[in-house]
Design a protein around this motif. Structure first.
Motif, short mmCIF file in Angstrom:
data_model
loop_
_atom_site.label_atom_id
_atom_site.label_comp_id
_atom_site.label_asym_id
_atom_site.label_seq_id
_atom_site.Cartn_x
_atom_site.Cartn_y
_atom_site.Cartn_z
N SER A 47 45.09 -24.61 -30.37
CA SER A 47 44.66 -26.06 -30.82
C SER A 47 46.09 -26.76 -31.18
CB SER A 47 43.91 -26.08 -32.01
OG SER A 47 43.77 -27.11 -32.88
N THR A 49 48.05 -30.95 -31.25
CA THR A 49 47.98 -32.20 -31.36
C THR A 49 48.90 -33.20 -30.45
OG1 THR A 49 49.92 -32.49 -32.95
CG2 THR A 49 47.73 -32.12 -33.90
N GLU A 50 48.24 -34.15 -30.08
CA GLU A 50 48.88 -35.14 -29.06
C GLU A 50 50.40 -35.46 -29.23
OE1 GLU A 50 49.02 -37.59 -25.46
OE2 GLU A 50 47.73 -35.72 -26.05
N THR A 55 53.17 -30.57 -26.84
CA THR A 55 52.20 -31.35 -25.74
C THR A 55 52.73 -32.12 -25.10
OG1 THR A 55 50.66 -31.11 -27.80
CG2 THR A 55 49.87 -32.62 -26.02
N LEU A 100 37.32 -26.77 -29.77
CA LEU A 100 38.03 -26.65 -30.80
C LEU A 100 37.35 -26.03 -31.98
CD1 LEU A 100 39.72 -30.23 -31.17
CD2 LEU A 100 41.09 -27.81 -30.97
N MET A 121 39.40 -33.33 -36.56
CA MET A 121 40.07 -33.28 -35.33
C MET A 121 40.38 -34.52 -34.40
SD MET A 121 40.53 -29.78 -35.03
CE MET A 121 40.79 -30.06 -36.97
N GLU A 124 43.35 -36.26 -36.26
CA GLU A 124 44.59 -35.58 -36.22
C GLU A 124 45.02 -35.78 -34.56
OE1 GLU A 124 44.33 -31.74 -37.36
OE2 GLU A 124 43.82 -32.31 -39.34
N ARG A 126 43.61 -34.05 -32.01
CA ARG A 126 43.73 -32.72 -31.41
C ARG A 126 43.13 -32.54 -30.10
NH1 ARG A 126 46.19 -28.62 -34.19
NH2 ARG A 126 47.02 -29.22 -36.16
#
Length: 142
Positions: A47, A49-50, A55, A100, A121, A124, A126
């Motif tokens: 998992s 985050t953008e 990422t 997720l 999610m 955030e 995600r």
């Protein structure tokens, strides 16, 4: 010398913490401590985050390595492969949030409030990073 992927995953499946290595724009490594859930077919799911550097790095160059340490300093496995990224969670009921939840359950069991988790999610930003290993090395003792 490489390990058989099946032997490497025998080792990796007994753990859930590692160091993900991605490549910065300048070619230098970016290391991130992560928790992962083993997936099917020699893969792990993470998992993310953008907004994180890892990422952004993976969007530009999907090559990555995952270092997983063992119970002593000399036991470890490194998985090398390419990462695919899901879409960013946009709605509490979209398939990304469902995945997720699968990752969360694999790592921590049941959440006390899945509605709250789903909303978090999305807020955030995600998504799921899936590392598909094509090569492994290390000293696993598996």
């Amino acid at each position: 010398m490489g390990l058989l992927l099946e032997d490497a995953f025998t080792f990796v499946r007994r753990r859930n913490q590692g160091v993900l290595v991605t490549l910065r724009r300048n070619g230098r490594p970016q290391l991130s401590n992560i928790i992962y859930a083993p997936g099917p077919d020699h893969s792990v799911r993470i998992s993310v985050t953008e907004s994180r550097a890892k990422t952004r790095n993976l969007r530009r160059d999907p090559r990555a390595s995952l270092y997983v340490s063992g119970d002593n300093f000399f036991a470890y496995v490194v998985l090398e492969g390419e990462v695919t990224l899901t879409d960013v969670a946009r709605d509490p009921d979209d398939p990304v949030v469902d995945e997720l939840i699968e990752v969360y359950r694999a790592l921590q069991g049941e959440h006390p409030d899945w509605g709250d988790y789903r909303r978090a999610m999305v807020s955030e930003g995600r998504l799921v990073a899936r590392l598909s290993a094509s090569y492994a090395y290390g000293i696993s003792g598996a």
